[in-house]
Design a protein around this motif. Sequence first.
Motif, PDB file in Angstrom:
ATOM      1  N   HIS A   1      -9.624  -2.824  -2.462  1.00 55.52           N
ATOM      2  CA  HIS A   1      -8.974  -2.676  -1.507  1.00 55.52           C
ATOM      3  C   HIS A   1      -8.082  -1.446  -1.977  1.00 55.52           C
ATOM      4  O   HIS A   1      -8.038  -0.197  -1.386  1.00 55.52           O
ATOM      5  CB  HIS A   1      -8.530  -3.317  -0.491  1.00 55.52           C
ATOM      6  CG  HIS A   1      -6.961  -2.723   0.245  1.00 55.52           C
ATOM      7  ND1 HIS A   1      -7.422  -2.377   1.400  1.00 55.52           N
ATOM      8  CD2 HIS A   1      -5.769  -3.026   0.087  1.00 55.52           C
ATOM      9  CE1 HIS A   1      -6.287  -1.846   2.034  1.00 55.52           C
ATOM     10  NE2 HIS A   1      -5.565  -2.224   1.080  1.00 55.52           N
ATOM     11  N   HIS A   2      -7.271  -1.660  -3.051  1.00 51.81           N
ATOM     12  CA  HIS A   2      -6.051  -0.628  -3.423  1.00 51.81           C
ATOM     13  C   HIS A   2      -6.837   0.528  -3.981  1.00 51.81           C
ATOM     14  O   HIS A   2      -6.416   1.707  -3.801  1.00 51.81           O
ATOM     15  CB  HIS A   2      -5.153  -1.336  -4.128  1.00 51.81           C
ATOM     16  CG  HIS A   2      -4.211  -2.258  -3.539  1.00 51.81           C
ATOM     17  ND1 HIS A   2      -4.330  -3.655  -3.510  1.00 51.81           N
ATOM     18  CD2 HIS A   2      -3.305  -2.169  -2.582  1.00 51.81           C
ATOM     19  CE1 HIS A   2      -3.488  -4.054  -2.576  1.00 51.81           C
ATOM     20  NE2 HIS A   2      -2.662  -3.400  -2.092  1.00 51.81           N
TER      21      HIS A   2
ATOM     22  N   ASP B   1       0.782  -1.209   0.021  1.00 47.74           N
ATOM     23  CA  ASP B   1      -0.018   0.158   0.098  1.00 47.74           C
ATOM     24  C   ASP B   1       0.805   1.266   0.086  1.00 47.74           C
ATOM     25  O   ASP B   1       0.673   2.057  -0.717  1.00 47.74           O
ATOM     26  CB  ASP B   1      -1.073   0.201   1.339  1.00 47.74           C
ATOM     27  CG  ASP B   1      -1.886  -0.955   1.399  1.00 47.74           C
ATOM     28  OD1 ASP B   1      -2.170  -1.497   0.013  1.00 47.74           O
ATOM     29  OD2 ASP B   1      -2.651  -1.155   2.296  1.00 47.74           O
TER      30      ASP B   1
ATOM     31  N   LEU C   1       2.775   1.887  -3.333  1.00 48.26           N
ATOM     32  CA  LEU C   1       1.725   2.439  -4.258  1.00 48.26           C
ATOM     33  C   LEU C   1       1.372   3.603  -4.165  1.00 48.26           C
ATOM     34  O   LEU C   1       1.176   4.535  -5.102  1.00 48.26           O
ATOM     35  CB  LEU C   1       0.543   1.452  -4.270  1.00 48.26           C
ATOM     36  CG  LEU C   1      -0.614   1.442  -5.438  1.00 48.26           C
ATOM     37  CD1 LEU C   1       0.025   1.189  -6.911  1.00 48.26           C
ATOM     38  CD2 LEU C   1      -1.589   0.424  -5.247  1.00 48.26           C
TER      39      LEU C   1
ATOM     40  N   LEU D   1      -5.955  -3.266 -10.125  1.00 49.85           N
ATOM     41  CA  LEU D   1      -6.026  -3.296  -8.848  1.00 49.85           C
ATOM     42  C   LEU D   1      -7.100  -4.027  -8.199  1.00 49.85           C
ATOM     43  O   LEU D   1      -8.239  -3.772  -8.734  1.00 49.85           O
ATOM     44  CB  LEU D   1      -5.842  -1.769  -8.428  1.00 49.85           C
ATOM     45  CG  LEU D   1      -4.473  -0.907  -8.743  1.00 49.85           C
ATOM     46  CD1 LEU D   1      -4.738   0.527  -8.414  1.00 49.85           C
ATOM     47  CD2 LEU D   1      -3.177  -1.531  -7.991  1.00 49.85           C
TER      48      LEU D   1
END
Length: 102
Positions: A84-85, A58, A61, A81
């Motif tokens: 969540h991301h 995370d 990213l 992705l």
Amino acid sequence: MSRAFEVDWIGTQEDGPVFRAAREFGVTEAAELRQRLIELGARVPVRVDFTRTVDLSDHALAELLEWVVDRHRGRVSFVGLNAHHERMLRYLVPRAANALPL
């Protein structure tokens, strides 16, 4: 350079390359991607595909996306992705919504 990315040029030059991230994406891979984007220049559109990535940091990213928006200022889109991301990036870097899928 490492083997962190497979690069595909699809279609015309105007479409730019697709960087397909490997199974792991962390700080090292983000730094490599930044370097490759610098080498290409901000005028070349790029897609970064995380479809095959299993271990996605995370932190790495979010920092990469902030760098793209604030310093690179080129057309870079992120695909593949998970939910969540995408949510995390929209929350942490709301000014970068155009780099994320709809």
